[in-house]
Design an enzyme around this catalytic site. Structure first.
Site, PDB file in Angstrom:
ATOM      1  N   TRP A  32      51.476  13.874   1.883  1.00  0.00           N
ATOM      2  CA  TRP A  32      50.654  12.955   1.080  1.00  0.00           C
ATOM      3  C   TRP A  32      49.860  13.766   0.064  1.00  0.00           C
ATOM      4  O   TRP A  32      49.368  14.870   0.367  1.00  0.00           O
ATOM      5  CB  TRP A  32      49.703  12.158   1.969  1.00  0.00           C
ATOM      6  CG  TRP A  32      50.226  10.797   2.331  1.00  0.00           C
ATOM      7  CD1 TRP A  32      49.851   9.610   1.788  1.00  0.00           C
ATOM      8  CD2 TRP A  32      51.220  10.475   3.312  1.00  0.00           C
ATOM      9  NE1 TRP A  32      50.557   8.568   2.363  1.00  0.00           N
ATOM     10  CE2 TRP A  32      51.403   9.072   3.293  1.00  0.00           C
ATOM     11  CE3 TRP A  32      52.006  11.227   4.191  1.00  0.00           C
ATOM     12  CZ2 TRP A  32      52.305   8.413   4.128  1.00  0.00           C
ATOM     13  CZ3 TRP A  32      52.903  10.575   5.022  1.00  0.00           C
ATOM     14  CH2 TRP A  32      53.049   9.183   4.981  1.00  0.00           C
ATOM     15  N   ASN A  33      49.706  13.185  -1.111  1.00  0.00           N
ATOM     16  CA  ASN A  33      49.127  13.871  -2.257  1.00  0.00           C
ATOM     17  C   ASN A  33      47.713  14.405  -2.023  1.00  0.00           C
ATOM     18  O   ASN A  33      47.477  15.614  -1.997  1.00  0.00           O
ATOM     19  CB  ASN A  33      49.168  12.873  -3.431  1.00  0.00           C
ATOM     20  CG  ASN A  33      48.731  13.429  -4.744  1.00  0.00           C
ATOM     21  OD1 ASN A  33      47.843  14.259  -4.812  1.00  0.00           O
ATOM     22  ND2 ASN A  33      49.341  12.963  -5.833  1.00  0.00           N
ATOM     23  N   TRP A  34      46.749  13.502  -1.855  1.00  0.00           N
ATOM     24  CA  TRP A  34      45.375  14.016  -1.780  1.00  0.00           C
ATOM     25  C   TRP A  34      45.073  14.643  -0.439  1.00  0.00           C
ATOM     26  O   TRP A  34      44.218  15.519  -0.337  1.00  0.00           O
ATOM     27  CB  TRP A  34      44.341  13.006  -2.250  1.00  0.00           C
ATOM     28  CG  TRP A  34      43.966  11.802  -1.453  1.00  0.00           C
ATOM     29  CD1 TRP A  34      44.780  10.982  -0.734  1.00  0.00           C
ATOM     30  CD2 TRP A  34      42.637  11.252  -1.326  1.00  0.00           C
ATOM     31  NE1 TRP A  34      44.062   9.953  -0.183  1.00  0.00           N
ATOM     32  CE2 TRP A  34      42.751  10.086  -0.522  1.00  0.00           C
ATOM     33  CE3 TRP A  34      41.393  11.600  -1.812  1.00  0.00           C
ATOM     34  CZ2 TRP A  34      41.648   9.286  -0.202  1.00  0.00           C
ATOM     35  CZ3 TRP A  34      40.302  10.805  -1.489  1.00  0.00           C
ATOM     36  CH2 TRP A  34      40.424   9.670  -0.690  1.00  0.00           C
ATOM     37  N   GLY A 160      43.718   5.396  -2.239  1.00  0.00           N
ATOM     38  CA  GLY A 160      43.503   6.136  -0.995  1.00  0.00           C
ATOM     39  C   GLY A 160      42.652   5.338  -0.016  1.00  0.00           C
ATOM     40  O   GLY A 160      42.459   5.733   1.117  1.00  0.00           O
ATOM     41  N   ASP A 162      43.161   2.101   1.268  1.00  0.00           N
ATOM     42  CA  ASP A 162      44.193   1.068   1.266  1.00  0.00           C
ATOM     43  C   ASP A 162      43.717  -0.389   1.344  1.00  0.00           C
ATOM     44  O   ASP A 162      44.072  -1.194   0.511  1.00  0.00           O
ATOM     45  CB  ASP A 162      45.172   1.302   2.425  1.00  0.00           C
ATOM     46  CG  ASP A 162      45.770   2.698   2.388  1.00  0.00           C
ATOM     47  OD1 ASP A 162      45.264   3.556   1.647  1.00  0.00           O
ATOM     48  OD2 ASP A 162      46.753   2.944   3.108  1.00  0.00           O
ATOM     49  N   TYR A 347      39.960   0.451   9.419  1.00  0.00           N
ATOM     50  CA  TYR A 347      40.482   1.322   8.362  1.00  0.00           C
ATOM     51  C   TYR A 347      39.468   1.543   7.239  1.00  0.00           C
ATOM     52  O   TYR A 347      38.513   2.256   7.424  1.00  0.00           O
ATOM     53  CB  TYR A 347      41.763   0.670   7.854  1.00  0.00           C
ATOM     54  CG  TYR A 347      42.884   1.599   7.479  1.00  0.00           C
ATOM     55  CD1 TYR A 347      43.068   2.823   8.095  1.00  0.00           C
ATOM     56  CD2 TYR A 347      43.792   1.239   6.482  1.00  0.00           C
ATOM     57  CE1 TYR A 347      44.128   3.642   7.735  1.00  0.00           C
ATOM     58  CE2 TYR A 347      44.850   2.049   6.131  1.00  0.00           C
ATOM     59  CZ  TYR A 347      45.015   3.234   6.753  1.00  0.00           C
ATOM     60  OH  TYR A 347      46.060   4.028   6.384  1.00  0.00           O
ATOM     61  N   GLU A 391      41.426  10.098  12.726  1.00  0.00           N
ATOM     62  CA  GLU A 391      41.653   9.757  11.319  1.00  0.00           C
ATOM     63  C   GLU A 391      40.363   9.178  10.713  1.00  0.00           C
ATOM     64  O   GLU A 391      39.980   9.537   9.606  1.00  0.00           O
ATOM     65  CB  GLU A 391      42.789   8.729  11.233  1.00  0.00           C
ATOM     66  CG  GLU A 391      43.240   8.410   9.820  1.00  0.00           C
ATOM     67  CD  GLU A 391      44.385   7.414   9.785  1.00  0.00           C
ATOM     68  OE1 GLU A 391      44.778   6.903  10.857  1.00  0.00           O
ATOM     69  OE2 GLU A 391      44.894   7.146   8.675  1.00  0.00           O
TER      70      GLU A 391
HETATM   71  C1  GLC Z   1      46.320   6.262   4.576  1.00  0.00           C
HETATM   72  C2  GLC Z   1      45.027   6.500   3.815  1.00  0.00           C
HETATM   73  C3  GLC Z   1      45.284   7.416   2.635  1.00  0.00           C
HETATM   74  C4  GLC Z   1      45.932   8.698   3.134  1.00  0.00           C
HETATM   75  C5  GLC Z   1      47.159   8.440   4.012  1.00  0.00           C
HETATM   76  C6  GLC Z   1      47.655   9.686   4.737  1.00  0.00           C
HETATM   77  O1  GLC Z   1      47.248   5.580   3.814  1.00  0.00           O
HETATM   78  O2  GLC Z   1      44.460   5.305   3.397  1.00  0.00           O
HETATM   79  O3  GLC Z   1      44.104   7.687   1.942  1.00  0.00           O
HETATM   80  O4  GLC Z   1      46.276   9.517   2.074  1.00  0.00           O
HETATM   81  O5  GLC Z   1      46.851   7.491   4.998  1.00  0.00           O
HETATM   82  O6  GLC Z   1      46.638  10.273   5.517  1.00  0.00           O
END
Ligand code: GLC
Length: 423
Positions: A32-34, A160, A162, A347, A391
């Site tokens: 995943w990007n960020w 990010g 969701d 979430y 998480e």
């Molecule tokens: C969920 C989060 C997102 C994150 C991904 C992987 O989709 O909302 O921000 O990048 O999980 O951890």
């Protein structure tokens, strides 16, 4: 503290697949990007070369138009939905077709500044800088076609955050007719009560189908999307990255990129004023389709303080965090606990996330709001001591939620502890 750092490093190693790190095995089995950019900050404490590699791998999958996708599907895994066949972006190594918060510019600057191996840092920064700059240019060209200075997200997953309450009203415009049948996988790995609802998932997929029908042509997606939201947190991260990229470019003697990046940041930061709400004492999202602010006090409006905003705004955000500290046991809730739809376990509709804490506290520290920045850091470490590396967490009880042994949570713990040791 040293045991916490050791445990955090173990998690980073356990989720490390060599050239990239998965957020957690099972629930999120790809890159995943960020997540990757923030993970690199943790990795750098014990292996700088590996940290650079994490971001290098991500940027190796940048699209020709400059976009850096939100997921890279390095190998097959049917434990995740929507997989490569749903996105159908036609890449050799499959990727999703949307993006995520642009934290890479900030991350590479931070890796560069702290590097012990200066030679490697200079080499990597020189290689990665033009790619990150191209991504920023992509944002302003494709997500701000009218040149307002601020970019829109076209899908909640891009933010990010969701299932934030921020998107609820705008999401009403996204239909569900025509969504092909699908089976979710997330609810098999995590408690469905802590995840987005089925109705939200149908809309997520409807948007993916729309963009896919436009062949992922970024020149078309913005205007075609019924969902266009200007998220202050998302823009704050991008603008901080523009600013950091400008400083990094200066350090490397690239005055052209420095000037362009600085101009992007200045224009965006001036435009952020249009998102300020006196009523809430924070920034708000703007529904670009309706041209109006969204009355939803989420943490997006606090993440905005990651950018170099005016001092009085940073002070107001610090006050807001202090105010929220009376309403929860652990900072920072992703939505104001007094707001009607707040849900402490679902979430992005209330829970606390360590990466968010890191971004807010870093911005406040930079703005001289040291006491509140420290308070967030202390609260974050206490949360992990109580509940482990989850998480996200219920901010009132500290209950761990979602995935376990989570990569970016671990990376942020290493960062917070290193910061507190530095004083
Ligand atoms: C969920 C989060 C997102 C994150 C991904 C992987 O989709 O909302 O921000 O990048 O999980 O951890």
């Amino acid at each position: 503290m040293q045991t916490l750092v050791q445990n955090a490093s173990d998690i980073l190693r356990e989720n490390d697949l060599g050239t990239y790190t998965v957020p957690t095995h099972g629930l999120y089995p790809f890159q995943w990007n960020w997540d990757s950019c923030l993970t690199a900050l943790g990795q750098a404490h014990f292996d700088e070369a590996r940290a650079w590699r994490e971001i290098e791998t991500l940027l190796a999958h940048q699209w020709e138009d400059g976009m850096v996708p939100h997921i890279i599907f390095h190998k097959e895994d049917d434990g995740y939905f929507p997989g490569p066949d749903v996105w159908a972006t036609g890449r050799d190594v499959p990727t999703s077709g949307i993006t995520q918060p642009a934290v890479a510019g900030f991350a590479i600057k931070r890796l560069f500044d702290r590097a012990k191996d200066k030679e490697l840092a200079a080499k990597m920064a020189r290689t990665l800088l033009p790619k990150v700059f191209a991504w920023h240019e992509w944002f302003f060209a494709n997500r701000d076609p009218e040149g307002t200075g601020l970019v829109a997200i076209l899908h909640p997953w891009e933010s990010g955050r969701d299932n934030s309450i921020d998107w609820d009203d705008a999401f009403e415009r996204v239909p569900t007719e025509g969504v092909l049948p699908f089976t979710r996988r997330d609810t098999q790995h995590a408690n469905p009560e802590h995840r987005p609802t089925q109705a939200q998932y149908e809309r997520y997929i409807w948007l993916v189908q729309l963009f896919r029908s436009l062949n992922w042509d970024n020149a078309k997606l913005h205007d075609a999307s019924p969902f266009q939201v200007v998220d202050p947190g998302f823009n704050g991260i991008l603008l901080r990255s523009c600013m950091d990229l400008a400083d990094l470019a200066d350090a490397l003697g690239d005055t052209d990129t420095a000037a362009k990046s600085r101009a992007q940041a200045a224009k965006g930061i001036a435009a952020m004023e249009s998102l300020w709400s006196d009523k809430h004492g924070q920034y708000l999202c703007q529904d670009r389709r309706l041209d109006q602010l969204i009355d939803s006090p989420s943490v997006g409006g606090l993440i905005a303080g990651f950018a170099p905003i005016p001092a009085e705004r940073a002070k107001a955000l610090a006050d807001k965090v202090t105010e929220m500290a009376d309403k929860v046991s652990y900072l920072v809730p992703s939505h104001d606990p007094d707001a009607p739809d707040y849900d402490g376990k679902r979430y992005w509709r209330g829970p606390a996330w360590l990466i968010v804490n890191y971004l807010i506290s870093d911005g406040l520290r930079r703005a001289g709001q040291i006491e509140v920045a420290n308070r967030i850091a202390t609260s974050s470490v206490q949360l992990i001591e109580k509940s482990g590396f989850a998480e996200y967490y219920d901010p009132k009880t500290g209950e761990p939620c979602g995935g376990t042994r989570f990569t970016w949570t671990a990376a942020m713990v290493i960062e917070f502890i290193a910061q507190s040791e530095k004083g």
